[in-house]
Design an enzyme around this catalytic site. Structure first.
Site, PDB file in Angstrom:
ATOM      1  N   GLU A  42     -16.892   3.544  23.785  1.00  0.00           N
ATOM      2  CA  GLU A  42     -17.125   3.354  22.348  1.00  0.00           C
ATOM      3  C   GLU A  42     -17.280   4.674  21.607  1.00  0.00           C
ATOM      4  OE1 GLU A  42     -17.358   0.160  20.686  1.00  0.00           O
ATOM      5  OE2 GLU A  42     -16.456  -0.561  22.541  1.00  0.00           O
ATOM      6  N   HIS A  81     -24.408  -0.891  19.930  1.00  0.00           N
ATOM      7  CA  HIS A  81     -24.158   0.523  20.250  1.00  0.00           C
ATOM      8  C   HIS A  81     -25.500   1.237  20.314  1.00  0.00           C
ATOM      9  CE1 HIS A  81     -19.960   0.297  18.166  1.00  0.00           C
ATOM     10  NE2 HIS A  81     -19.777   0.353  19.469  1.00  0.00           N
ATOM     11  N   CYS A  98     -22.489   5.214  11.646  1.00  0.00           N
ATOM     12  CA  CYS A  98     -21.231   4.616  12.152  1.00  0.00           C
ATOM     13  C   CYS A  98     -20.041   5.193  11.417  1.00  0.00           C
ATOM     14  CB  CYS A  98     -21.192   3.112  11.898  1.00  0.00           C
ATOM     15  SG  CYS A  98     -22.447   2.162  12.717  1.00  0.00           S
TER      16      CYS A  98
END
Ligand code: SUG
Length: 452
Positions: free
Chosen positions: A175, A256, A375
């Site tokens: 990720e 995450h 993000c």
């Protein structure tokens, strides 16, 4: 070696921004499915944040979005005819697949790649590995174009090394920087250019089912993927720390690590429940920091329950060092509306910690899909020679801010629903916009439609 600086490269929100509920395990994405999205507002909110950080004296850049809808992927899935027919057929036969191929999810550039600065790599080049984002189909189709965009931004192979994404599939689910943080003592004369500590946080082991793992929601990042990225980047093993995210918090929506902790310089700002072995993680980081001062600012579960951390995205704030040397937490607007978080932040700035100030920015359009300030950005550390060698057109300036605002105003729709994705003119609008964008950002032909 010359002084190095940290850039924040924010993802420009693409013209197809919509809420399709595509991310199981990401509470905001699934609970806001079918909301009416505002692509123009989303892109302008993102640009405002970039400009605000630029105006604070930080180095800021921009990463272009993907070509969406992705008719090339739809064709691989058996839809045929003209581009318009492909979209119409997909809308009729498989609307969720069309939605996945239309997502503007590349805006969350923390997931674009993992990077390692030249101070930390065996060959002294800056390394990039685009994340395969294997756990979510709509994201797994990003990395080929992401890789081309990164190469168009950092093209000189004297300074920059680009790896392909890790092999696809759940075992090497990667990720990117959402599960990776680099710590470094920024007060040295080299700034961010001193050899740093790479902190990889994974959700599960892919090759050992006996190890702890979440039950309800998926762990997107594997230990084996983190190790592979560290190997590819030629990192010194003494400067790498691995930690497992607590499976219990993944099951509460922490998909995450950057939803439960953030780091910068020699500071880790983390929730008390972030890691499976919290104390061991702190000890490992302190050891890797080699006796130099390292700070952990831990937020207790009694002060901010995990559920409030997920709702507010307190830990998806950007922790940045201003030119004055002070650290500031760049938080989303939601941190002001959730009482436990607001009270905590009011208290925090009164304490004697390296975090001196809190600034709030509105990124609500992104937040409603589970993407906060952190993000939306990829951190890239570059020294002066590397900065001079990179594509200068992607660096934020007053002029670029004006051009991008004008570009958004000209090309973006005010609103977009999942049903609107069936309209083939969205593809034409999106390609027209992106063709112009590649000229503004001097990227060349990075998009599939420009390469046929
Ligand atoms: O991968 N949401 C993204 C949010 C990514 C946030 N990034 C970081 N935490 N670094 C994701 O889940 C939602 C798209 C939709 O449902 O329409 C989405 O992809």
């Amino acid at each position: 070696m010359s002084k190095a600086f940290e850039f924040n490269f924010d993802g420009l929100v693409g013209p197809t921004h919509n809420y399709a509920g595509l991310s199981h395990g990401n509470v905001a994405s699934t609970s806001n499915a079918n909301l009416i999205a505002k692509p123009k507002e989303a892109a302008l909110q993102g640009l405002q944040k970039m400009k605000a950080l630029h105006d604070l004296g930080l180095k800021q850049g921009v990463i272009a979005p993907m070509e969406r809808p992705d008719v090339f992927t739809l064709r691989k899935l058996g839809f045929t005819g003209t581009d318009a027919q492909v979209i119409i057929k997909a809308a009729k036969q498989a609307p969720k697949v069309l939605a996945a191929c239309s997502s503007a999810s590349s805006m969350w550039t923390a997931n674009a790649c993992t990077m390692a600065p030249s101070s930390d790599t065996a060959d002294e080049k800056v390394h990039f590995t685009p994340a395969n984002l294997a756990n979510k189909f709509h994201r797994s189709i990003e990395h080929p174009t992401t890789g081309r965009i990164l190469k168009a931004m950092f093209s000189d192979d004297k300074y920059f090394a680009h790896h392909p994404a890790l092999p696809n599939g759940d075992h090497f689910g990667d990720e990117g920087a959402a599960n990776h943080t680099r710590f470094v003592d920024v007060n040295s004369s080299k700034g961010y250019g001193k050899k740093g500590v790479h902190f990889f946080v994974y959700g599960k082991y892919a090759f050992d089912a006996s190890k702890p793992a979440p039950h309800k929601f998926p762990a997107r990042q594997t230990f084996e993927a983190s190790q592979a990225v560290a190997r590819l980047h030629g990192l010194d093993i003494d400067n790498v720390v691995y930690a497992q995210q607590a499976p219990s918090v993944i099951d509460k929506g922490v998909f995450h690590n950057d939803v439960i902790s953030v780091g910068n310089g020699n500071v880790l700002f983390a929730h008390q429940k972030a890691f499976l072995n919290q104390m061991q993680t702190y000890t490992d980081l302190e050891r890797a920091f080699d006796g130099e001062e390292f700070h952990v600012v831990e937020v207790g579960a009694n002060d901010v329950p995990v559920e409030d951390a997920v709702k507010s995205y307190l830990f998806n704030s950007q922790l940045v060092t201003l030119p004055s040397g002070d650290m500031v937490l760049i938080c989303p607007g939601e941190c002001e509306t959730i009482t436990s978080v607001k009270d905590y932040l009011d208290w925090l700035v009164e304490q004697d910690t390296p975090i001196k100030e809190v600034k709030i920015y509105d990124v609500k359009q992104s937040m409603q899909n589970g993407g906060g300030p952190a993000c939306l950005r990829q951190r890239i550390v570059l020294n002066e020679a590397e900065m001079a060698a990179m594509n200068q057109s992607v660096i934020m300036s007053d002029d670029l801010f004006t051009s991008l605002n004008t570009w958004v105003e000209k090309h973006y729709r005010e609103t977009l629903t999942e049903d609107d994705l069936a309209d083939p003119s969205l593809l034409t609008e999106s390609r027209t916009a992106l063709d112009e964008l590649t000229q503004i950002l001097n990227l060349g032909s990075v998009y599939p439609f420009q390469r046929v």
